[in-house]
Design a protein around this motif. Structure first.
Motif, short mmCIF file in Angstrom:
data_model
loop_
_atom_site.label_atom_id
_atom_site.label_comp_id
_atom_site.label_asym_id
_atom_site.label_seq_id
_atom_site.Cartn_x
_atom_site.Cartn_y
_atom_site.Cartn_z
N GLY A 78 0.82 -1.20 0.00
CA GLY A 78 0.00 0.00 0.00
C GLY A 78 0.85 1.25 0.00
N LEU A 79 0.21 2.38 0.24
CA LEU A 79 0.89 3.67 0.25
C LEU A 79 1.18 4.17 1.66
CD1 LEU A 79 -1.22 5.40 -2.52
CD2 LEU A 79 1.18 4.71 -2.71
N GLY A 80 0.71 3.42 2.67
CA GLY A 80 0.93 3.83 4.05
C GLY A 80 -0.23 4.62 4.60
N SER A 81 -0.84 4.12 5.69
CA SER A 81 -1.97 4.82 6.29
C SER A 81 -1.98 4.66 7.81
CB SER A 81 -3.29 4.29 5.72
OG SER A 81 -3.42 2.90 5.96
N GLY A 82 -1.03 3.93 8.32
CA GLY A 82 -0.99 3.73 9.77
C GLY A 82 -0.22 4.83 10.47
N ALA A 83 0.31 4.49 11.63
CA ALA A 83 1.09 5.46 12.40
C ALA A 83 2.38 5.78 11.66
CB ALA A 83 1.40 4.89 13.78
N VAL A 84 2.73 7.07 11.64
CA VAL A 84 3.98 7.49 11.03
C VAL A 84 5.13 7.24 12.01
CG1 VAL A 84 5.30 9.44 10.13
CG2 VAL A 84 2.87 9.22 9.58
N LEU A 85 6.09 6.44 11.57
CA LEU A 85 7.25 6.13 12.41
C LEU A 85 8.34 7.18 12.28
CD1 LEU A 85 7.48 2.30 11.66
CD2 LEU A 85 6.38 3.41 13.62
N ASP A 86 8.52 7.68 11.06
CA ASP A 86 9.56 8.68 10.82
C ASP A 86 9.36 9.25 9.42
OD1 ASP A 86 11.76 10.25 11.30
OD2 ASP A 86 13.22 8.62 11.36
N ALA A 87 9.94 10.42 9.17
CA ALA A 87 9.87 11.04 7.86
C ALA A 87 11.06 11.97 7.69
CB ALA A 87 8.57 11.81 7.67
N LEU A 88 11.67 11.93 6.52
CA LEU A 88 12.80 12.81 6.21
C LEU A 88 12.67 13.32 4.78
CD1 LEU A 88 15.76 10.78 7.79
CD2 LEU A 88 14.81 12.95 8.64
N ASP A 89 13.15 14.54 4.55
CA ASP A 89 13.10 15.16 3.23
C ASP A 89 14.50 15.26 2.62
OD1 ASP A 89 10.62 17.69 4.19
OD2 ASP A 89 10.42 15.54 3.76
N ILE A 90 14.54 15.21 1.28
CA ILE A 90 15.77 15.48 0.53
C ILE A 90 15.51 16.70 -0.34
CG2 ILE A 90 17.50 14.61 -1.06
CD1 ILE A 90 16.49 11.80 -0.52
#
Length: 269
Positions: free
Chosen positions: A167-179
């Motif tokens: 899927g594309l992800g819909s649960g709890a966000v564990l982490d996120a980073l931008d480039i």
């Protein structure tokens, strides 16, 4: 002086077998020390690529060209870097890092998304290594960028995924980073390489989904995507060289042949 012939069995036991064992142990040690590579794709070998115009494959999904790893929304294009149709002259890639193909994404008219499901086991991180660039398309509703381009920003988000489903992800966000990349002319690739350590420490059972999203810059591309699970932040592991063990075995075989030929020549004398 004559020497007795050396029996193959004894030579293999005393010379060749120990060398092979050493080579195997060395390769195993390197693998054990590195992160576990879960995915690597340089996008150089699409199956059934078709230039739909403007050096873009727009009507086939990423999965149709590269396998079944991805979930996507909207088109998500595969760009042909060695053509001559884009902007009337083809794309330019001065560094050559893009090779023949790269993946293009848009975020303003259609918010292209890619999702990838993994299991990191008990590892604390899902580490990503990737190249990104600003770029544009000369057809299919574009050009979308000004002549000198825009700065692209890609966001990589890690979601908890207890079900293990794609899927594309819909649960709890564990982490996120931008480039954040660099602005470049519409038809010119100017790559920015980045390594992203995404924390998976809050995962329920090791199952996660990585979402890739261009969030700024209107249109951009990514390439050379390597993903690894590790307890070390930023450890993307090692992609094995094709035939590495075969080369090691060949080297051992050549050593054996040289020693055997030398001894055979002495015996014949």
């Amino acid at each position: 002086m004559r020497f007795a012939p050396v029996r193959f069995e004894r030579c293999f036991t005393r010379i060749v077998a120990p060398l092979i064992s050493t080579a195997v142990l060395g390769l195993s040690s390197l693998t054990a020390q590195a992160g576990q590579v879960l995915f690597y794709q340089d996008f150089e070998n699409p199956t059934g690529f078709r230039n739909d115009g403007h050096d873009v494959n727009i009507y086939k999904t990423v999965n149709q060209l590269y396998g079944s790893q991805f979930t996507q929304t909207y088109t998500v294009e595969t760009l042909y870097l060695k053509g001559s149709a884009a902007f009337g002259h083809g794309y330019s890639d001065p560094s050559g890092k893009g090779g023949n193909y790269a993946i293009g994404m848009q975020h303003n008219k259609q918010d292209d998304l890619l999702g990838m499901a993994f299991n990191v086991g008990t590892n604390a991180y899902l580490n990503i290594k990737v190249d990104i660039s600003s770029i544009d398309v000369s057809g299919f509703g574009c050009p979308c960028l000004p002549a000198n381009g825009l700065v692209p920003v890609f966001r990589f988000t890690l979601y908890d995924n207890p079900s293990g489903q794609s899927g594309l992800g819909s649960g709890a966000v564990l982490d996120a980073l931008d480039i954040t990349g660099k602005a470049s002319p519409q038809a010119v690739f100017d790559w920015t390489e980045a390594v992203l350590p995404l924390s998976a420490k809050g995962s329920t059972n090791g199952n996660v989904i990585l979402r890739i999203d261009l969030i700024s810059g209107i249109y951009g591309a990514f390439d050379n995507l390597q993903i690894a699970a590790s307890d070390v932040a930023g450890d993307v592991g090692r992609v094995p060289e094709p035939g590495a063990f075969s080369l090691a075995a060949l080297g051992v075989g050549m050593l054996y042949r040289r020693r055997w030929a030398s001894r055979s020549g002495m015996a014949a004398g």
